[in-house]
Design a protein around this motif. Structure first.
Motif, short mmCIF file in Angstrom:
data_model
loop_
_atom_site.label_atom_id
_atom_site.label_comp_id
_atom_site.label_asym_id
_atom_site.label_seq_id
_atom_site.Cartn_x
_atom_site.Cartn_y
_atom_site.Cartn_z
N GLY A 45 0.78 -1.40 0.48
CA GLY A 45 -0.04 -0.09 0.03
C GLY A 45 0.97 1.51 -0.20
N GLU A 46 1.89 1.07 -0.44
CA GLU A 46 2.88 2.73 -0.41
C GLU A 46 4.13 2.66 -1.53
N ALA A 47 4.94 3.29 -1.85
CA ALA A 47 5.20 3.03 -3.07
C ALA A 47 6.02 4.17 -2.75
N SER A 48 8.01 3.66 -3.77
CA SER A 48 8.57 4.62 -3.58
C SER A 48 8.46 5.46 -5.40
N VAL A 49 9.66 6.73 -5.07
CA VAL A 49 9.47 7.31 -6.65
C VAL A 49 10.18 6.34 -7.47
N SER A 50 10.78 5.23 -7.15
CA SER A 50 11.44 4.34 -8.16
C SER A 50 10.79 3.14 -8.45
N ASP A 51 9.16 2.85 -7.49
CA ASP A 51 8.90 1.78 -8.10
C ASP A 51 8.00 2.38 -8.82
N LEU A 52 7.26 4.33 -9.33
CA LEU A 52 6.37 4.13 -10.08
C LEU A 52 6.89 5.35 -11.32
N THR A 53 8.02 4.97 -11.66
CA THR A 53 8.94 6.01 -12.45
C THR A 53 8.39 4.67 -14.17
N GLU A 54 8.87 3.34 -14.01
CA GLU A 54 8.31 2.83 -14.91
C GLU A 54 6.86 2.41 -15.50
N PRO A 55 5.99 1.80 -14.45
CA PRO A 55 4.94 2.13 -14.66
C PRO A 55 3.90 3.13 -15.40
N LEU A 56 4.92 4.14 -14.79
CA LEU A 56 3.78 5.84 -14.97
C LEU A 56 4.44 6.06 -16.55
N GLY A 57 5.32 5.05 -16.79
CA GLY A 57 6.20 5.93 -18.71
C GLY A 57 6.92 7.25 -18.15
N LEU A 58 6.80 8.16 -16.94
CA LEU A 58 7.32 9.46 -16.71
C LEU A 58 8.84 9.44 -16.11
N SER A 59 9.63 10.25 -16.34
CA SER A 59 10.59 10.58 -15.47
C SER A 59 10.66 10.48 -13.95
N GLN A 60 11.87 10.71 -13.55
CA GLN A 60 11.63 10.67 -12.39
C GLN A 60 11.30 11.55 -11.72
N PRO A 61 11.63 12.86 -12.09
CA PRO A 61 12.15 14.45 -11.53
C PRO A 61 9.73 14.94 -11.38
N THR A 62 9.36 14.26 -13.37
CA THR A 62 8.16 14.43 -12.92
C THR A 62 7.40 13.59 -12.38
N VAL A 63 7.09 12.61 -12.03
CA VAL A 63 6.82 11.68 -10.87
C VAL A 63 7.35 12.04 -9.96
N SER A 64 7.97 12.24 -9.67
CA SER A 64 8.54 13.29 -7.77
C SER A 64 7.81 14.69 -7.64
N HIS A 65 7.46 15.26 -9.26
CA HIS A 65 6.55 16.53 -8.93
C HIS A 65 4.66 16.53 -8.73
N HIS A 66 4.57 15.00 -9.33
CA HIS A 66 3.35 15.08 -9.38
C HIS A 66 3.52 14.14 -7.79
N LEU A 67 3.94 13.38 -7.35
CA LEU A 67 3.99 13.15 -5.75
C LEU A 67 3.82 14.30 -5.06
N ARG A 68 4.69 15.55 -5.35
CA ARG A 68 4.10 16.55 -4.62
C ARG A 68 3.35 17.32 -4.47
N ILE A 69 2.83 17.13 -5.35
CA ILE A 69 1.08 18.07 -5.48
C ILE A 69 0.60 17.70 -4.73
#
Length: 123
Positions: free
Chosen positions: A55-79
């Motif tokens: 029930g939790e994930a890190s940025v590195s867990d999310l970049t590949e399934p989302l197909g987005l770069s780490q900075p972009t995923v981090s930006h969305h997570l911050r929002i």
């Protein structure tokens, strides 16, 4: 938990569908939260985190399934974290994100007309 993100402002108490006018400040807070959710990548992030084994994930867990770069995923997570929909826990060099169920429930309640809410809870 350390470094937990919280919503900048509490959710309004009155639903815009309750039959009473919602106050301007409450409408602005709710609009900010809905704006955070109104992005396909953020909706996917919420579902990916919710469905993760713990029930939790890190940025590195999310970049590949989302197909987005780490900075972009981090930006969305911050929002999403600033909107109060996710909480963030720092562990060493990694940060892990998990849903805040009460925040998701509060949005659902605010957008469910009162009569439907009573029927839903009675089931």
């Amino acid at each position: 938990m350390e470094d937990v993100g919280t919503a900048k402002a509490a959710m309004p108490v009155i639903s815009p569908l309750a039959g009473e006018p919602i106050q301007r400040a409450d409408a602005e807070r709710l609009a900010g939260v809905l704006k955070a959710v109104a992005d396909p990548a953020r909706l996917r992030l919420l579902s990916l985190i919710q469905s993760a084994p713990e029930g939790e994930a890190s940025v590195s867990d999310l970049t590949e399934p989302l197909g987005l770069s780490q900075p972009t995923v981090s930006h969305h997570l911050r929002i999403l974290t600033e909107a109060g929909l996710l909480e963030r826990e720092k562990r060493g060099v990694w940060a892990y994100y998990r849903l805040v169920p009460s925040a998701i429930g509060a949005i659902a309640d605010l957008l469910t007309p009162p009569r439907k809410r009573a029927t839903k809870k009675a089931r």
